[in-house]
Design a protein around this motif. Structure first.
Motif, short mmCIF file in Angstrom:
data_model
loop_
_atom_site.label_atom_id
_atom_site.label_comp_id
_atom_site.label_asym_id
_atom_site.label_seq_id
_atom_site.Cartn_x
_atom_site.Cartn_y
_atom_site.Cartn_z
N MET A 291 0.86 -1.18 0.00
CA MET A 291 0.00 0.00 0.00
C MET A 291 0.90 1.22 0.00
N LEU B 102 -10.22 4.25 -4.45
CA LEU B 102 -10.53 3.36 -5.57
C LEU B 102 -9.28 2.61 -6.00
N GLY B 103 -9.42 1.33 -6.23
CA GLY B 103 -8.27 0.55 -6.69
C GLY B 103 -8.67 -0.89 -6.86
N PRO B 104 -7.96 -1.62 -7.72
CA PRO B 104 -8.29 -3.03 -7.93
C PRO B 104 -8.01 -3.85 -6.68
N SER C 214 -4.84 -3.86 -4.08
CA SER C 214 -4.09 -2.62 -4.20
C SER C 214 -3.84 -1.96 -2.84
N LYS D 284 -6.37 -1.30 -0.29
CA LYS D 284 -7.47 -0.52 0.29
C LYS D 284 -7.75 -0.95 1.74
N HIS E 129 -13.37 -1.35 -5.22
CA HIS E 129 -12.81 -1.58 -6.55
C HIS E 129 -13.92 -1.40 -7.58
N ARG F 185 -11.40 11.71 -4.88
CA ARG F 185 -11.05 10.34 -5.24
C ARG F 185 -9.56 10.12 -5.06
N ASN G 162 -6.87 7.31 -6.06
CA ASN G 162 -6.71 6.09 -6.83
C ASN G 162 -5.48 5.33 -6.39
N LEU G 163 -5.69 4.06 -6.13
CA LEU G 163 -4.57 3.19 -5.78
C LEU G 163 -4.29 2.28 -6.96
N MET G 164 -3.01 2.07 -7.23
CA MET G 164 -2.64 1.20 -8.34
C MET G 164 -2.37 -0.20 -7.80
N ALA G 165 -2.66 -1.19 -8.62
CA ALA G 165 -2.30 -2.55 -8.23
C ALA G 165 -0.79 -2.64 -8.11
#
Ligand SMILES: Nc1ncnc2c1ncn2[C@@H]1O[C@H](COP(=O)(O)OP(=O)(O)O)[C@@H](O)[C@H]1O
Ligand SMILES: [Mg+2]
Lengths: 230, 408
Positions: A33, A49-51, A54, A56, A210, A221, A223-226
């Motif tokens: 993270m 938000l993130g896959p 990621s 969360k 996600h 928002r 955004n978190l990346m995988a």
């Protein structure tokens, strides 16, 4: 009230409710993270938000003080979580944060009213029946107040879970994947409900998902990346 | 949190009811055993109070004690009336009270004796006066209550002692009730007391005292007295030396046997005790089974509730509160089981006493409590608590975040 508490309160009245500084978490030598600097203002609706995978849930566990981050720090209501002893961390979570779980986690043996009463008893040390009735009314469950969770429809269960997160007068409502198991209509309704209730009580909202379907509803928002597979 | 415990217990109602029942059964069996054996022992002690030694015909010493002190077995035989003065002459003998047994009225034994006998057992008159003339009788409290006999009423004794009116009746020699005793909680409540001579009169034995009235010499009286017998003599010692010397002295007399109630009763209780121990072991096993069953029930329930408990921790329940909640579930189960068990135990004792004559005769009382019952209840509560704490501590060892992520 002691003076540090007063100080904290005045500070959060002006500053962000949640503030992350250089925050990341490493697990088994892998960064799971990475958020860095981030702020959540009082009364805002924020989306994380993130896959899947990621980070969360990891972030939420850090916000609620269940997990200590390996890098950086997070403050909630002006208190640096990692600097607090466990008991104070529990107390801060109890006083400030209301959680909405993906699987709701209403206690099946208790009625809706009693689920709220238990949460209130635990967080505030007393039960205010009038406030509970008012909250149940506000989430539109007045006619289901005596029902058991397993007698509720999914939507009714969600309303009850949100009501429980708010009955403790939480300033921050945190929900982890509240819509991922729902169809479009129900997902939209859930978000509506959370917005409604949060606005009505002045609570701040942090939703981790996600689920891209609800992303457009949030102005704030993150955004978190995988994570890149090692 | 207590409300939560009750809600959880109610939520799995059948399981809760079964566990309460299982625990109640074990508590009830232990309580029944305790009450039965303690009331029996207590009764044995009370009936034998002040009786240091019993002298009677040769035979089983236990039988002698049972027949003459507790009035439950048939006598070993008779001994000459001379035995009474012989005993009274002995150094260290404070009292020697003759008993003449053999007849009964509606299953209550008629005992030919002296007023010293009710006095020895602490009985006092509720009504009327003590017997003095031949054929006058004083009845115990139970006799009065069960037969409805009143002062001045005449009744006819029947021969035989065990099942009452089966033997031939002595129609020509009726007794008259002159007194009624207060309840004592001893065997005397169930006896009809009269003079030794009355029992002889019923059986046509000449009364040496009456001979005396007729002006016969003392030697004549002694000669006649060969027929005059008593069944047993109760002896109270005036000094501890007698306890050492007298039993041996009596037993050397060819026709006599001395028995000490304390010795025979402890021998009997040791015998009965083996049986009671076996039943007690079974009851303890039952209680452990109940504990195990509660343990399994809570273990399963808490496994299912891991997520709930983690959620409770997150929303503000302390570890102590969680432990307290689970512990109270175990304790509520255990106290319900213990309460039901106590009621059941006393109920069974009461029903047994109400329906079985011999048990009532032994003075079985459902409303008497024994301090040992507190111990049984404490054991039940302890088992409930331990059965709850082990799974509670197990679940609390889990990481909250992990549980929340994984638990259903
Ligand atoms: N208890 C754990 N032990 C090891 N790795 C974990 C654990 N929890 C999460 N992770 C890993 O950390 C990463 C982030 O997980 P998580 O925060 O649960 O992601 P999300 O909630 O966005 O799906 C994932 O790669 C996951 O495999
Ligand atoms: Mg997650």
């Amino acid at each position: 009230m002691s003076s540090p508490d007063t100080l904290t309160n005045s500070k959060t009245a002006q500053g962000p409710l949640v503030e992350a500084r250089g925050l990341s978490h490493v697990r088994d030598g892998r960064t799971v993270m990475a958020i860095g600097d981030w702020q959540l203002q009082p009364g805002a609706h924020a989306l994380l938000l993130g896959p899947s995978g990621s980070g969360k849930t990891t972030f939420i566990n850090i916000v609620t003080g269940l997990l200590t981050p390996s890098h950086g720090a997070i403050s909630v209501a002006g208190e640096v979580m990692s600097a607090l002893p466990p008991a104070s961390r529990d107390a801060l979570r109890r006083r400030t944060i209301g959680l909405v779980f993906q699987t709701l986690r209403l206690i099946p043996a208790l009625s809706v009213t009693d689920n709220l009463a238990l949460a209130q008893q635990l967080a505030l040390g007393h039960v205010d029946r009038a406030a509970i009735a008012g909250m149940i009314d506000r989430v539109g469950l007045a006619h289901r107040a005596a029902a058991r969770p397993r007698q509720l429809s999914q939507g009714e269960g969600q309303r009850a879970a949100i009501a429980r997160a708010l009955i403790t007068r939480s300033r921050l409502v945190v929900a982890d994947e509240p819509t991922s198991a729902l169809d479009d209509a129900n997902a939209a309704r859930m978000i509506d409900l959370m917005f409604d209730v949060a606005d009505a009580t002045g609570a701040t909202l942090l939703v981790a998902t996600h689920d891209g379907r609800i992303a457009h509803r949030f102005a704030n928002r993150l955004n978190l990346m995988a994570p890149v597979a090692a | 949190m207590i409300g939560l415990s009750l809600a959880y217990l109610k939520d799995r109602g059948l399981n809760t009811a079964l566990n309460i029942l299982l625990l109640a059964l074990s508590v009830a069996s232990l309580v029944i055993l305790l009450l039965f054996s303690s009331q029996l022992e207590n009764r044995f002690d009370k009936d034998a109070q002040g009786i240091d030694m019993v002298v009677g015909a040769k035979g089983s010493p236990l039988q002698l004690i049972l027949s003459s002190v507790y009035h439950v077995d048939i006598p070993t035989g008779n001994v000459p009336l001379d035995t009474v003065p012989l005993l009274r002459r002995q150094l260290g003998v404070a009292e020697a009270i003759p008993l003449a047994l053999g007849d009964s009225f509606r299953s209550f034994r008629i005992v030919g004796t002296e007023p010293a006998y009710p006095a020895l057992l602490g009985a006092s008159l509720a009504d009327g006066r003590m017997f003095s003339a031949k054929m006058e009788a004083v009845i115990g409290a139970d006799v009065a209550a069960r037969t409805g006999a009143t002062l001045g009423q005449r009744f006819v004794g029947g021969h035989g002692m065990s099942s009452g009116d089966e033997g031939p009746k002595h129609e020509e020699t009726p007794f008259i009730v002159v007194g009624r005793l207060k309840p004592t909680g001893t065997v005397i409540d169930r006896l009809i007391l009269t003079r030794v001579e009355s029992v002889w009169g019923v059986h046509g034995i000449e009364d040496p005292g009456e001979d005396h009235h007729d002006g016969e010499s003392a030697e004549d009286h002694e000669a006649h007295a060969g027929a005059a017998e008593v069944t047993a003599v109760l002896v109270r010692f005036g000094s501890p030396i007698a306890a050492v010397r007298l039993p041996g002295f009596i037993n050397r007399q060819t026709n006599l046997q001395a028995a000490v109630p304390a010795v025979e009763v402890s021998r009997l209780l040791a015998l009965v005790g083996v049986g009671l121990d076996a039943v007690r072991a079974f009851a303890v096993l039952l209680m452990l089974t109940a504990g195990l069953s509660i343990f399994v029930a809570l273990l399963t329930a808490l496994k299912e509730r891991e997520g709930d408990m983690a959620m409770l921790r997150v929303i503000g329940a302390s570890r102590a509160a969680i432990i307290g909640q689970v512990a109270s579930e175990g304790l509520i189960l255990a106290s319900a089981g213990a309460t039901l068990g106590l009621l059941l135990g006393h109920g069974v004792i009461g029903m047994a006493a109400a329906s079985i004559e011999q048990l009532r005769a032994l003075g079985l009382n459902a409303f008497a409590f024994h301090p040992g019952e507190a111990l049984i209840v404490a054991a039940a509560l302890g088992i409930g608590l331990i059965a709850a704490l082990i799974p509670a501590l197990r679940v609390l060892k889990n990481d909250i975040a992990e549980t929340l992520a994984n638990a259903r």
